[in-house]
Every structure is written in structure tokens, then in C-alpha cells.
Design an enzyme around this catalytic site. Structure first.
Site, mmCIF file in Angstrom:
data_model
loop_
_atom_site.group_PDB
_atom_site.id
_atom_site.type_symbol
_atom_site.label_atom_id
_atom_site.label_comp_id
_atom_site.label_asym_id
_atom_site.label_seq_id
_atom_site.Cartn_x
_atom_site.Cartn_y
_atom_site.Cartn_z
ATOM 1 N N ALA A 154 0.909 -1.323 0.146
ATOM 2 C CA ALA A 154 -0.030 -0.092 -0.020
ATOM 3 C C ALA A 154 0.810 1.399 0.022
ATOM 4 O O ALA A 154 0.156 2.386 0.151
ATOM 5 C CB ALA A 154 -1.211 0.064 1.185
ATOM 6 N N ALA A 155 2.074 1.284 -0.196
ATOM 7 C CA ALA A 155 2.968 2.519 -0.272
ATOM 8 C C ALA A 155 2.503 3.216 -1.494
ATOM 9 O O ALA A 155 2.255 4.252 -1.607
ATOM 10 C CB ALA A 155 4.441 2.119 -0.536
ATOM 11 N N GLY A 156 2.352 2.307 -2.728
ATOM 12 C CA GLY A 156 2.019 3.235 -4.009
ATOM 13 C C GLY A 156 0.577 3.579 -3.736
ATOM 14 O O GLY A 156 0.310 4.642 -4.354
ATOM 15 N N ASP A 157 -0.371 2.884 -3.020
ATOM 16 C CA ASP A 157 -1.639 3.487 -2.909
ATOM 17 C C ASP A 157 -1.834 4.792 -2.159
ATOM 18 O O ASP A 157 -2.509 5.427 -2.302
ATOM 19 C CB ASP A 157 -2.350 2.395 -2.063
ATOM 20 C CG ASP A 157 -2.689 0.932 -2.994
ATOM 21 O OD1 ASP A 157 -2.427 1.181 -4.241
ATOM 22 O OD2 ASP A 157 -2.804 -0.125 -2.407
HETATM 23 O O1 RIB Z 1 -1.440 -2.460 -3.145
HETATM 24 C C1 RIB Z 1 -1.860 -3.179 -2.186
HETATM 25 C C2 RIB Z 1 -2.934 -4.057 -2.418
HETATM 26 O O2 RIB Z 1 -2.913 -4.746 -3.605
HETATM 27 C C3 RIB Z 1 -3.286 -5.189 -1.130
HETATM 28 O O3 RIB Z 1 -4.100 -4.237 -0.263
HETATM 29 C C4 RIB Z 1 -3.957 -6.059 -1.848
HETATM 30 O O4 RIB Z 1 -5.520 -6.290 -1.613
HETATM 31 C C5 RIB Z 1 -3.966 -6.046 -3.258
HETATM 32 O O5 RIB Z 1 -5.174 -5.392 -4.029
#
Ligand code: RIB
Length: 304
Positions: free
Chosen positions: A251-254
């Protein structure tokens, strides 16, 4: 009246996570640490990041008619995210992701998409007004590509800024690319889109130029611990990352994408928005989990 609303259109998953010393090779079984079940999904993570960092967020996704789905929606409500446009599939289960994390924080992810893959162009059409009323539409690629294409074209035609995080990596049409305002690939995704291995600043710049030549206004390549590379109007800028000890890069990119959308929705410059996004994602990698690790605006020591 123009709003600064961010609509995130994308996936929601429940993450099943195990940390181990290293990632297994094919055919191998290894022993890992404690099992964790966390809320995740690239769309949901970006919606949570944008909301925690101060954005006015609507999350459009599709869950199954099951406990994972209902728990996820409850969580988004607690995060101050508008959940009025979350669809439910009567037949498919909610999305699940199996995640392995090694001692350096690197991960491997396999997603069972379930209901995420039935989020259709017709669903988007049915909530057209929500997309058109946004300032920014933020998407990823864990829902059907045709849905992303339809939403991008609808938004772009109506003057909504479209940001795409092309993850997981897949080939994209020039038509979709030309409907984007900003694309944010990581190294792997940039290679898929450009055919150039973006492993450092120089090769990253070549990859960014190749992607821009396909019709995207602004390319931002995230280069992990190096930082992010911005290409706009043929001008390239390298924006270094903040140095931290990574525990889990999930989730760093998110977090980067959600933070960038918020900063842009507040009218900040691209470079400042990227610095802010770098700061936020550097905090996200210092603890385990996807949404668990996303910081709140009050915790960010950075003046936009
Ligand atoms: O970017 C991370 C995410 O990728 C995780 O939370 C997982 O669910 C996948 O979708």
C-alpha cells in the site's frame, strides 16, 4: 460549481498476510510468522488514504453479499468515505488477497478478485452524475479494464481530471492513455507500458518519455526507495524519497496515489503534491498492513 471531490473507482479486498524471512520460490514451503487479516484492495487503500489525508472522497466499488463485504463497507463509513455508490454482487464473493512479506518489507500478492471483476461499465453508467461531478477520478486496474476505459472517457469528456495507477501491470490502449491526465506506474508497470526497464532515474526518464508519447499529459513513475520521477511538458524532475526503514511496502503506492490526489484537489503544484505523497508513503512503509499503515493528515510533518 466546481468541487474538490475525489471519486475513487476500484477494488476492495480482504488481505491475508504472513511475514517471513524471505519469499518462497516456486514449489517451496517455508515457515513464516503470525497470520494477519487486514482490510486492503488497491481501490479501497487509495480511498482510505485520500480520506485520512483530508480529501472529500466517494468510493465506488463492488463487494460480495458476505461478511467481508459488509465489514469493509462499515470500515469505509468510519473513515468518512461516502459509501452510497458501493455495489453488491449477489453471486460473487468479496475480493481476497494472499500476501507474503519478507524481512526487507518486499511483498508478493495474489488476488482472488471475486465481485471486483463484475463492476461493469453499466454500473458506472448508472452513477454517471457522481463521476461527472468530481474534480478528480482516481482508478487502478483491479476491476475490468472496459470499466476503467468507460469511466476514463466519461470523466475526460466532462472535464474531470483522470488519474490512473496502472496496477497490476497490463497493456493499455492509446485511447485509454489519451483520456488520462496523470498516470502513476511503478517500475514494473512502467516497463509493461514502455518496454523499457525503469530501474534507475535515467531509464525511468526514458520509460516516462515513451509512455507520454502515447498521449498521457503527465507521467509520474514511482521508483521505490529512490523516489518519484515527474515528466510534464517534456520536462523531467526527480523528486527523491524520504529515507526510512521499511517494514512492509504493501500500500505504499496506494498511499502515494491517494495523497497526490488530495494535494492536487487542494490546488497545489505537481512538485509539491509529489513531495507530500512521498512523505505520506514513506510513513506507510514503516508499519505492517495496507490500510493499517496509512497515515492521517495530522501525523504528516509537511506543509503543503
Ligand atoms: O496495493 C496493495 C493491495 O494490493 C493490497 O491491499 C491487496 O489487496 C492488493 O489489492
Amino acid at each position: 460549481m466546481k468541487t474538490n471531490r475525489i471519486v475513487v473507482l476500484g477494488s476492495c479486498n480482504t488481505d491475508m498476510v504472513v511475514k517471513s524471512e524471505r519469499l518462497p520460490v516456486p514449489g517451496e514451503t517455508i515457515l513464516g510468522g503470525t497470520f494477519m487479516m487486514n482490510p486492503g484492495g488497491k481501490g479501497a487503500n487509495q480511498a482510505v488514504a485520500a480520506s485520512r489525508l483530508g480529501g472529500d472522497v466517494i468510493f465506488v466499488t463492488k463487494v460480495g453479499n458476505d461478511l467481508f463485504g459488509s465489514k469493509a463497507v462499515e470500515l469505509y463509513k468510519k473513515e468518512n468515505i461516502n459509501t452510497d455508490y458501493i455495489f453488491s454482487d449477489p453471486d460473487e464473493p468479496s475480493g481476497v488477497a494472499l500476501i507474503s512479506v519478507d524481512s526487507l518489507g518486499e511483498n508478493c500478492i495474489v488476488v482472488a478478485s471475486g465481485a471486483n471483476m463484475t463492476l461493469s461499465p453499466a454500473d458506472v453508467e448508472s452513477i454517471k452524475g457522481v463521476i461527472i461531478g468530481a474534480d478528480i477520478l482516481l482508478m487502478q486496474l483491479e476491476i475490468p479494464l472496459e470499466t476503467v476505459e468507460y469511466a476514463a472517457s466519461l470523466a475526460n469528456e466532462n472535464g474531470v481530471r483522470v488519474i490512473l495507477n496502472p496496477a497490476p501491470a497490463q497493456a493499455l490502449s492509446n485511447e485509454l492513455l489519451s483520456n488520462l491526465h496523470i498516470i502513476i506506474p511503478n517500475e514494473t508497470e512502467a516497463e509493461m507500458l514502455s518496454g523499457i526497464k525503469a530501474s534507475d532515474w535515467e531509464s525511468g526518464e526514458q520509460a516516462a518519455r515513451a509512455i507520454a508519447s502515447k498521449g498521457v499529459d503527465i507521467v509520474i513513475i514511482t521508483l521505490g526507495s529512490r523516489g518519484a520521477l515527474l515528466l510534464e511538458n517534456n520536462h523531467c524532475v526527480r523528486i527523491p524519497a524520504f529515507k526510512v526503514d521499511a517494514v512492509d511496502t504493501t500500500a505504499a503506492g496506494d498511499t502515494f496515489c491517494g495523497a497526490l490526489a488530495v494535494a492536487l484537489s487542494e490546488g497545489n503544484s505537481l512538485e509539491n503534491s509529489i513531495l507530500f505523497a512521498n512523505k505520506c508513503s514513506s510513513i506507510a512503509v514503516t508499519s505492517m498492513g495496507a490500510q493499517n499503515s496509512i497515515p492521517y493528515r495530522k501525523d504528516i510533518k509537511f506543509n503543503l
